[in-house]
Enzyme design. Structure first.
Site, PDB file in Angstrom:
ATOM      1  CB  CYS A 151       7.099  -4.979   9.016  1.00  0.00           C
ATOM      2  SG  CYS A 151       8.425  -4.181   9.950  1.00  0.00           S
ATOM      3  CB  CYS A 198       0.025   5.966  11.315  1.00  0.00           C
ATOM      4  SG  CYS A 198       1.753   6.090  11.244  1.00  0.00           S
ATOM      5  CD  GLU A 229      -3.186  -0.441   1.841  1.00  0.00           C
ATOM      6  OE1 GLU A 229      -3.070   0.148   2.922  1.00  0.00           O
ATOM      7  OE2 GLU A 229      -4.261  -0.600   1.269  1.00  0.00           O
ATOM      8  CB  SER A 257       9.442   6.602   9.578  1.00  0.00           C
ATOM      9  OG  SER A 257       8.980   6.304  10.869  1.00  0.00           O
ATOM     10  CB  CYS A 316       2.536  -1.750  13.938  1.00  0.00           C
ATOM     11  SG  CYS A 316       2.673  -1.513  12.154  1.00  0.00           S
ATOM     12  N   GLY A 341       6.552  -1.727   6.370  1.00  0.00           N
ATOM     13  CA  GLY A 341       7.947  -2.154   6.428  1.00  0.00           C
ATOM     14  C   GLY A 341       8.879  -1.188   7.119  1.00  0.00           C
TER      15      GLY A 341
END
Ligand SMILES: C[S@@+](CC[C@H](N)C(=O)[O-])C[C@H]1O[C@@H](n2cnc3c(N)ncnc32)[C@H](O)[C@@H]1O
Ligand code: SF4
Length: 361
Positions: A116, A337, A95, A195, A123, A163
């Site tokens: 990830c 997020c 995405e 980030s 998350c 990721g």
């Protein structure tokens, strides 16, 4: 079909000279023409109308498209945020999100991996595990697909999608150099944010590369015991090791960076957490970005209440912490997020948010 050299999956990320060689172009200016189309977001050879028809046909028979990925899904909400699912050449989907704010900034939020490996417990992407790294081309193509949907030029880029960018640093830095190249998008490095959850060797490598992008560090807690539990990366590089790396980064680049603090209801918003955070950031030239947790129903957290957020910010005021409070955008399209996880990869749902600080230029 013409016998060819080994063709790449994508022409994105390549210089015109390399494109000329790969496509066996006899006229060098044609490579420049193709390059110019690519950076405009045109990647089918038929649409490159300044090439002769016969050449367009030859190229189409070599490569069906100059792009290795395609738009799988696209949704736009009332704020103008567009979330896209991008289908990669192997069928995986990542995405990316285009966010538009009141200041007219158009921010592309890009993924660096499919899934990830870091396993942060708050998350959604972390629950997927890692499927694979993205190539620089696949990162650039997310931007291209977002550009095709944008009515305005994209002004900012944040590597805050799926990721951990510093666990895939070579393709990430290659894509940054491409975006920054005056011949492509000429995006200032100050408008590019990487980030990280705190992959220390990656921070040190980034510092060495003298690529002065903005760094956002997802701290979430300044308490080692809590951070060990909610961010497994802390078991390898704890908060003091991370801080040493940040001080080093700051010494080499001298740039101010942000500490991302995802506020988890009744978990990291009490007075002790505020004091630990204040003491952690005291000798760093840093802004703390407060992000209320975006809900993912399968995860065992809650979004802090408005009172809880107000109380925490009051504590930070008293402790003289320099902070901003991020407003979530894109929630209606599950674009906030840390809520990204692609069903086609593992039967989960997606999500995202705005990543540009209120005080950014
Ligand atoms: C999804 S991560 C991607 C970049 C990188 N892996 C990192 O952790 O910084 C981007 C940001 O989202 C935050 N985040 C993750 N899950 C979240 C959630 N459910 N709500 C709000 N923020 C979240 C992280 O703390 C991080 O600051
Ligand atoms: S917060 Fe970042 S590092 Fe942690 S699981 Fe999510 S994407 Fe990975």
């Amino acid at each position: 079909m013409e016998q060819t050299k080994h063709l790449p999956l994508s022409l994105y990320g390549l210089e015109a000279e390399t494109i000329a060689e790969i496509l066996s172009l006899t006229k060098n200016f044609q490579a420049k023409q193709i390059f110019n189309w690519l950076v405009k977001g045109v990647y089918t050879f038929e649409a490159m109308t300044d090439l002769p028809k016969a050449e367009r046909e030859r190229l189409s028979s070599l490569m069906s498209s100059a792009c290795s990925s395609s738009i799988h899904t696209s949704e736009t909400d009332e704020s103008g945020a567009t979330k896209m699912g991008i289908r990669l050449h192997d069928g995986k989907v990542v995405e990316c999100v285009l966010l538009v704010d009141k200041k007219g900034r158009h921010t592309a939020c890009l993924s660096s991996q499919v899934g990830c490996a870091q396993g942060c417990t708050f998350c959604r992407t972390g629950t997927m595990g890692l499927f694979r790294n993205l190539s620089a081309e696949e990162i650039i193509e997310q931007y291209i697909h977002l550009l095709s949907a944008s009515k305005q030029p994209i002004t900012h880029i944040v590597y805050m999608g799926m990721g951990e960018p510093l666990a895939n640093i070579a393709p990430v830095t290659r894509s940054i150099r491409y975006f920054h190249n005056p011949k492509t998008f000429n995006i200032s490095l100050r408008r590019i944010t990487v980030s990280t959850c705190g992959v220390v060797p990656g921070i040190l490598k980034l510092a060495e590369q003298k690529l002065p992008v903005k760094l956002a560090v997802s701290l979430v807690s300044a308490d080692n015991r809590l951070r060990d539990r909610i961010m497994p990366v802390n078991q390898t590089w704890d908060i003091m090791t991370l801080k040493k790396a940040l001080l080093h980064y700051q010494r080499l680049g001298g740039k101010r960076f942000t500490i991302e603090y995802c506020m988890l209801g009744n978990t990291n918003t009490d007075e002790i957490s505020a004091k630990k955070l204040a003491s952690y950031v005291r000798d760093l030239d840093v802004i703390v970005n407060l992000i209320p947790w975006n809900p993912a129903e399968e995860l065992p957290y809650q979004t802090p209440t408005e009172e809880e957020i107000d109380h925490f910010t009051l504590l930070l005021d008293r402790l003289h912490v320099n902070y901003t409070r991020r407003r979530s955008r894109g929630r209606e399209i599950n674009g906030a997020c840390g809520q990204l996880a692609v069903p086609i990869n593992k039967g989960l749902d997606l999500d995202y948010e705005s990543m540009v600080d209120e005080d950014d230029e």
